[in-house]
Structure formats: C-alpha cells, structure tokens
Design a protein around this motif. Structure first.
Motif, PDB file in Angstrom:
ATOM      1  N   PRO A  49       9.245   6.574   3.400  1.00 29.34           N
ATOM      2  CA  PRO A  49       9.212   8.048   3.429  1.00 29.34           C
ATOM      3  C   PRO A  49       9.242   8.606   2.014  1.00 29.34           C
ATOM      4  N   PRO A  50       8.601   9.750   1.742  1.00 27.81           N
ATOM      5  CA  PRO A  50       7.820  10.568   2.694  1.00 27.81           C
ATOM      6  C   PRO A  50       6.356  10.189   2.757  1.00 27.81           C
ATOM      7  N   PHE A  51       5.967   9.134   1.990  1.00 31.67           N
ATOM      8  CA  PHE A  51       4.549   8.810   1.883  1.00 31.67           C
ATOM      9  C   PHE A  51       3.966   8.273   3.191  1.00 31.67           C
TER      10      PHE A  51
ATOM     11  N   GLY B 274       4.536   9.429   6.163  1.00 35.81           N
ATOM     12  CA  GLY B 274       4.123  10.603   6.930  1.00 35.81           C
ATOM     13  C   GLY B 274       2.843  11.220   6.375  1.00 35.81           C
ATOM     14  N   ILE B 275       2.703  11.202   5.046  1.00 39.01           N
ATOM     15  CA  ILE B 275       1.491  11.742   4.422  1.00 39.01           C
ATOM     16  C   ILE B 275       0.274  10.914   4.830  1.00 39.01           C
ATOM     17  N   ILE B 276       0.420   9.591   4.830  1.00 39.57           N
ATOM     18  CA  ILE B 276      -0.691   8.719   5.213  1.00 39.57           C
ATOM     19  C   ILE B 276      -1.063   8.942   6.679  1.00 39.57           C
ATOM     20  N   ARG B 277      -0.063   9.045   7.549  1.00 35.06           N
ATOM     21  CA  ARG B 277      -0.343   9.294   8.973  1.00 35.06           C
ATOM     22  C   ARG B 277      -1.129  10.595   9.145  1.00 35.06           C
ATOM     23  N   GLU B 278      -0.673  11.640   8.471  1.00 32.12           N
ATOM     24  CA  GLU B 278      -1.319  12.946   8.617  1.00 32.12           C
ATOM     25  C   GLU B 278      -2.745  12.908   8.082  1.00 32.12           C
ATOM     26  N   ALA B 279      -2.967  12.161   7.004  1.00 28.52           N
ATOM     27  CA  ALA B 279      -4.313  12.055   6.437  1.00 28.52           C
ATOM     28  C   ALA B 279      -5.261  11.362   7.416  1.00 28.52           C
ATOM     29  N   PHE B 280      -4.811  10.249   8.009  1.00 21.01           N
ATOM     30  CA  PHE B 280      -5.652   9.532   8.974  1.00 21.01           C
ATOM     31  C   PHE B 280      -5.918  10.385  10.205  1.00 21.01           C
ATOM     32  N   ASP B 281      -4.867  10.974  10.767  1.00 18.81           N
ATOM     33  CA  ASP B 281      -5.037  11.795  11.965  1.00 18.81           C
ATOM     34  C   ASP B 281      -5.936  12.999  11.681  1.00 18.81           C
ATOM     35  N   GLY B 282      -5.729  13.636  10.533  1.00 15.83           N
ATOM     36  CA  GLY B 282      -6.526  14.806  10.190  1.00 15.83           C
ATOM     37  C   GLY B 282      -7.995  14.490  10.019  1.00 15.83           C
ATOM     38  N   TYR B 283      -8.290  13.340   9.398  1.00 13.85           N
ATOM     39  CA  TYR B 283      -9.692  12.962   9.191  1.00 13.85           C
ATOM     40  C   TYR B 283     -10.321  12.502  10.500  1.00 13.85           C
TER      41      TYR B 283
ATOM     42  N   PRO C 284       0.840  -1.208   0.000  1.00 19.78           N
ATOM     43  CA  PRO C 284       0.000   0.000   0.000  1.00 19.78           C
ATOM     44  C   PRO C 284       0.876   1.259   0.000  1.00 19.78           C
ATOM     45  N   ILE C 285       0.300   2.364  -0.430  1.00 19.61           N
ATOM     46  CA  ILE C 285       1.018   3.640  -0.410  1.00 19.61           C
ATOM     47  C   ILE C 285       1.433   3.945   1.022  1.00 19.61           C
ATOM     48  N   GLY C 286       2.694   4.272   1.215  1.00 19.97           N
ATOM     49  CA  GLY C 286       3.224   4.499   2.558  1.00 19.97           C
ATOM     50  C   GLY C 286       4.135   3.377   3.011  1.00 19.97           C
ATOM     51  N   TYR C 287       4.097   2.257   2.279  1.00 19.28           N
ATOM     52  CA  TYR C 287       4.961   1.116   2.572  1.00 19.28           C
ATOM     53  C   TYR C 287       5.742   0.729   1.319  1.00 19.28           C
TER      54      TYR C 287
ATOM     55  N   ALA D 292     -13.281  14.363   0.480  1.00 16.82           N
ATOM     56  CA  ALA D 292     -12.836  15.226  -0.620  1.00 16.82           C
ATOM     57  C   ALA D 292     -11.671  16.105  -0.181  1.00 16.82           C
ATOM     58  N   GLU D 293     -11.676  16.519   1.075  1.00 18.78           N
ATOM     59  CA  GLU D 293     -10.555  17.318   1.586  1.00 18.78           C
ATOM     60  C   GLU D 293      -9.304  16.469   1.714  1.00 18.78           C
ATOM     61  N   VAL D 294      -9.476  15.199   2.094  1.00 17.67           N
ATOM     62  CA  VAL D 294      -8.325  14.288   2.136  1.00 17.67           C
ATOM     63  C   VAL D 294      -7.745  14.134   0.732  1.00 17.67           C
ATOM     64  N   LYS D 295      -8.613  14.036  -0.256  1.00 18.73           N
ATOM     65  CA  LYS D 295      -8.175  13.918  -1.649  1.00 18.73           C
ATOM     66  C   LYS D 295      -7.344  15.134  -2.053  1.00 18.73           C
ATOM     67  N   ARG D 296      -7.820  16.325  -1.706  1.00 15.21           N
ATOM     68  CA  ARG D 296      -7.064  17.535  -2.053  1.00 15.21           C
ATOM     69  C   ARG D 296      -5.744  17.596  -1.292  1.00 15.21           C
ATOM     70  N   PHE D 297      -5.752  17.056  -0.069  1.00 13.22           N
ATOM     71  CA  PHE D 297      -4.504  16.999   0.702  1.00 13.22           C
ATOM     72  C   PHE D 297      -3.481  16.127  -0.023  1.00 13.22           C
ATOM     73  N   PHE D 298      -3.897  14.977  -0.526  1.00  8.47           N
ATOM     74  CA  PHE D 298      -2.992  14.111  -1.292  1.00  8.47           C
ATOM     75  C   PHE D 298      -2.510  14.813  -2.551  1.00  8.47           C
ATOM     76  N   GLU D 299      -3.416  15.516  -3.221  1.00  5.93           N
ATOM     77  CA  GLU D 299      -3.052  16.181  -4.476  1.00  5.93           C
ATOM     78  C   GLU D 299      -2.064  17.317  -4.259  1.00  5.93           C
ATOM     79  N   SER D 300      -1.966  17.821  -3.026  1.00  9.09           N
ATOM     80  CA  SER D 300      -1.035  18.913  -2.760  1.00  9.09           C
ATOM     81  C   SER D 300       0.419  18.453  -2.785  1.00  9.09           C
ATOM     82  N   PHE D 301       0.642  17.137  -2.820  1.00 10.13           N
ATOM     83  CA  PHE D 301       2.000  16.595  -2.893  1.00 10.13           C
ATOM     84  C   PHE D 301       2.270  16.130  -4.328  1.00 10.13           C
ATOM     85  N   PRO D 302       3.167  16.784  -5.041  1.00 11.92           N
ATOM     86  CA  PRO D 302       3.392  16.451  -6.457  1.00 11.92           C
ATOM     87  C   PRO D 302       3.816  15.005  -6.682  1.00 11.92           C
ATOM     88  N   ASP D 303       4.533  14.407  -5.718  1.00 12.22           N
ATOM     89  CA  ASP D 303       5.047  13.054  -5.905  1.00 12.22           C
ATOM     90  C   ASP D 303       4.077  11.970  -5.455  1.00 12.22           C
ATOM     91  N   PHE D 304       2.905  12.366  -4.921  1.00 11.00           N
ATOM     92  CA  PHE D 304       1.963  11.352  -4.447  1.00 11.00           C
ATOM     93  C   PHE D 304       1.476  10.530  -5.641  1.00 11.00           C
TER      94      PHE D 304
END
Length: 438
Positions: A110-112, A114-123, A91-94, A132-144
């Motif tokens: 890394p760094p994915f 950390g992105i996954i952790r932040e997405a789960f904690d934020g939601y 999965p993404i993040g591993y 939809a906000e989680v989706k935009r959060f992922f899109e804010s990272f060009p390498d995602f």
C-alpha cells in the motif's frame, strides 16, 4: 592512471573484472601501456612466455567459475519460479517480505497496490481511453515511483500493463514458464488482464484532454441533433472579462455549426430527463421480485457452469499431455517450438477458466445486501445527479442511458435510449414516463 604511477592490484579482483580470457589479456595489455604493476599474494607475475601462460590459465579458470556460478544461479531461480515464487525485482504495487521457511515473498505494498488495481480496472472498463491517460493517472500521485528526472515514462506504463505477475501467476520466457499459479496475492483478475491486452491491441485512440470533465459533465455524451456529432465545449470571454461556459457544434457542414448553447441550459434539460426516470414504489416492489427470481435462477445456472467448466479443464489437461508426448518424440526444433507455444496458450486458457469457475461460487452476503445499492440508484437517479458532482453526473448518464443523447439547439433534448433496467420498468409502467406510471 599516469604513466609514472604504480598500482598494486589484487588478482582476485582482476579475475572478477575480466569476463573471459580475451578480455583479461586486453586488460593486461592496457595495464602494461600505463606502466601498472600487477602483484598477487601467492604468485609472481613475470614478463615471460611462461608467466603469460600461467596468467592465461588463471584467467580462464576464473571465467569458468563465473559461468558455472551463473548457471547454478539460473537453475535455482528457475526452480524457485516453478514453485510459484517471483524472483526478480518486485513490481510496483508489491514488496518483498521474509517469511520463515519460505524465503522472500511478494506482498501487496500500500498505497501502490490500490493505484495499480485502479489503473488496470480503469483501462479495462474504458475509464482511461488511452495509455497516456493511465500515465497521467500515475503522475497524479506524488509518491508514485519515477525515474531520475522525476518523470513517469510511457515505457513504465507499458511494463505495468503487460506484467502477468499482477494476476497472481508466474511467467518467464527465459525459463519457459507459462502461467503457473504464484504463491503471492493477485492484485487483478486474469479476466481484467486479458481485457487490458485486448484494448492495447485494438484501435488507437486520441489521448483524453487533461481538463476534460472538470467543468463540462456532458462532453462526449450529448450530440448535436443535426449531425449526430458530440458537442464541443469551451469558455467564452465576456465584455467585462468574465468567462462563460458553452456547448457548441463544430461540424462545418451542419446547420448548427458555431452556434453556442449555454452550459447550464443543456445540463438543466438533461437533468429533466434524469428526473423522469424515477419509478413508483409499486414498480420498485415488482423490480425487487424480478431481481430475486433472477438471483435464484443465476445460482442454479452457476452449478451447471461449474460442472461444464470442470469438464473443459479436464479436456485441456488431456490436450496438454498429448502435446508433451509429441514433444518427447519430436526432433525438429521448429515443431518443438510450435508445440511449446500451443501448451503455453492452453495453460493460459486453463488458468482463465479456473478463475471464472471461482467467480461462480456462492456469493457472500444476503440478497438484500447485494441488491440495495442497485435499488438505491434505480429508485432515485436524480438524487445523484442533483449532487452536482461532475463524476457522479457522468456515471448516472452512463448507467441510465444506452447511447448518447441527441440535443437540438432550438427544441432541446431528444428522447434518449434508456438502459435495460429502466426500459424494463417503463414496459411495466405502461410505456409512459416512469414516475407517472402505475
């Protein structure tokens, strides 16, 4: 292929291409219609009943070997998963790393991770109100990771938020595996995962606007004193082309409907409320003593909680053993399925309880180290507000006040409900303004 062309096809490749005997015969007929010659190194194909019979037998043998190989692979995959090893695409993040004597294992990537952790904690904690906000959060990272069109689809967001492997456990409906502890490192806690699932199953919310919070720190926090509806925010154009920020009420039945208030005026009034929250040094000393006492009491309670939790886990183990015994005696598939679902739920409850027990362990670090960040905020929330950062200001308001702040266009901010720490300090200061107390 053209009708007048000839092709030599290796028979072993033909066997792999055919999924079963019928598919092989259909493929054979398609070759005939296209005048394709099939040749084998150790067998001569003939357009006779005997030749077709031999072809059918060989194709059936190939199909049997394929299914046997598939069964062996499935058995090996299940056995490895039962030992706590994830076997599917990482999965993404591993990512997978080869470990001597243990094969390929999942490791944080890394760094994915950390992105996954932040997405789960934020939601889970409400920072992201919708998926939809989680989706935009992922899109804010060009390498995602994205699809071929360069997009992060909503399905990928759902797949991530519902993936149990991030909790450090192995689950598989195909192989009947439920919440087995995995050999890989967890990115999130099982408690966070459960909060996310509860929020996903709750009432749907409107997606957060992309530009919210960029210019207006109080959007969604300050309400109209006349109708108790959150004030809206907007920019108005001036005569000379400038843009000026305002808050306003848009409830048509309200007396203040459509009447704008300058953003700087509203935020300055709210800043005065924040400034009044600063306690005296004497109150901080008292608060420190109170926190220390609570710290000691919490440590004693943790011991009782651990003992109680172990007893509950032992009870769950007995219930699982009882259900397994019933499954062995049952013959009705429906009853067996019900028992299996109950066991899966008990296993999940057991893992969640074990995780909570680990949190009751003696905290690392000293009391002073743990308390210092909280005391810094309590001592001077105005310092964070004065910084001017939109995110910090919103954080201060969420921590300092227990509810939204009513604001009157004429009279200014009404008295807000403060959070419990500041409310307790106000009691000890005599109920007045904190920075004017004893």
């Amino acid at each position: 292929a053209q009708p007048d062309q000839k092709f030599v096809v290796i028979f072993d490749d033909l066997k792999r291409a055919s999924r079963d005997t019928r598919a092989f015969l259909d493929l054979r007929d398609a070759f005939r219609r296209r005048d394709v010659a099939i040749e084998c190194l150790n067998f001569k194909f003939e357009e006779t009943p005997e030749g077709e019979f031999i072809e059918t037998i060989i194709a059936a043998q190939g199909a049997l070997e394929r299914k046997q190989n598939g069964r062996q692979v499935a058995q090996k995959m299940k056995a490895r998963m039962e030992n706590g090893y994830y076997v599917h695409t990482a999965p993404i993040g591993y990512c997978y790393k080869e470990i001597k004597g243990r094969g390929k294992m999942l490791f944080p990537n890394p760094p994915f991770d950390g992105i996954i952790r932040e997405a789960f904690d934020g939601y889970a904690n409400g920072r992201f109100q919708t998926q939809a906000e989680v989706k935009r959060f992922f899109e804010s990272f060009p390498d995602f990771p994205r699809n071929k069109q360069g997009e992060v689809k909503q399905k990928r967001v759902v797949d991530i938020l519902t993936q149990p492997v991030y909790t450090g456990h192995i689950c598989s409906e195909t192989y009947g595996i439920h919440w087995l502890p995995g050999q890989h490192e967890a990115l999130i806690s099982l408690e966070t995962y459960e909060k996310v699932q509860e929020r996903r199953a709750g009432v749907a919310r409107a997606p957060k606007r992309k530009n919210i919070g960029d210019q207006f720190a109080l959007r969604g926090i300050v309400t109209c004193a006349g109708c108790d509806t959150p004030l809206r925010s907007s920019f108005s154009k001036g005569r000379h082309g400038g843009r000026y920020p305002y808050y306003l009420c848009q409830t048509k039945t309200c007396d203040h409907y459509g009447k704008s208030i300058k953003r700087d005026t509203v935020e300055a009034d709210i800043g005065e409320l924040v400034k009044q929250l600063q306690p005296t040094k004497g109150l901080l000393t008292l608060a420190t003593a109170m926190f220390r006492r609570a710290w000691d009491m919490r440590k004693d309670q943790a011991k009782d909680i651990v003992q109680s939790g172990k007893k509950q886990i032992a009870t769950i183990d007995k219930q699982i053993d009882s259900l397994l015994a019933r499954i062995l005696d049952a013959t009705n598939p429906t009853i067996i399925g019900t028992y299996e679902d109950k066991i899966a739920k008990l296993e999940k409850d057991k893992r969640l309880m074990a995780e909570n027990l680990q949190k009751q362990a003696e905290p690392k670090g000293t009391f002073e180290e743990k308390l210092e960040p909280a005391l810094q905020f309590l001592a001077n929330p105005w310092k964070l507000w004065e910084n001017g950062n939109i995110t910090l200001r919103r954080t201060v308001l969420k921590l300092a006040f227990a509810d939204r702040i009513p604001y009157c266009r004429i009279e200014g901010a009404r008295t807000p409900k403060t959070a419990i720490p500041f409310k307790a300090l106000a009691v000890y200061s005599g109920g007045g303004v904190l920075n004017g107390g004893a």
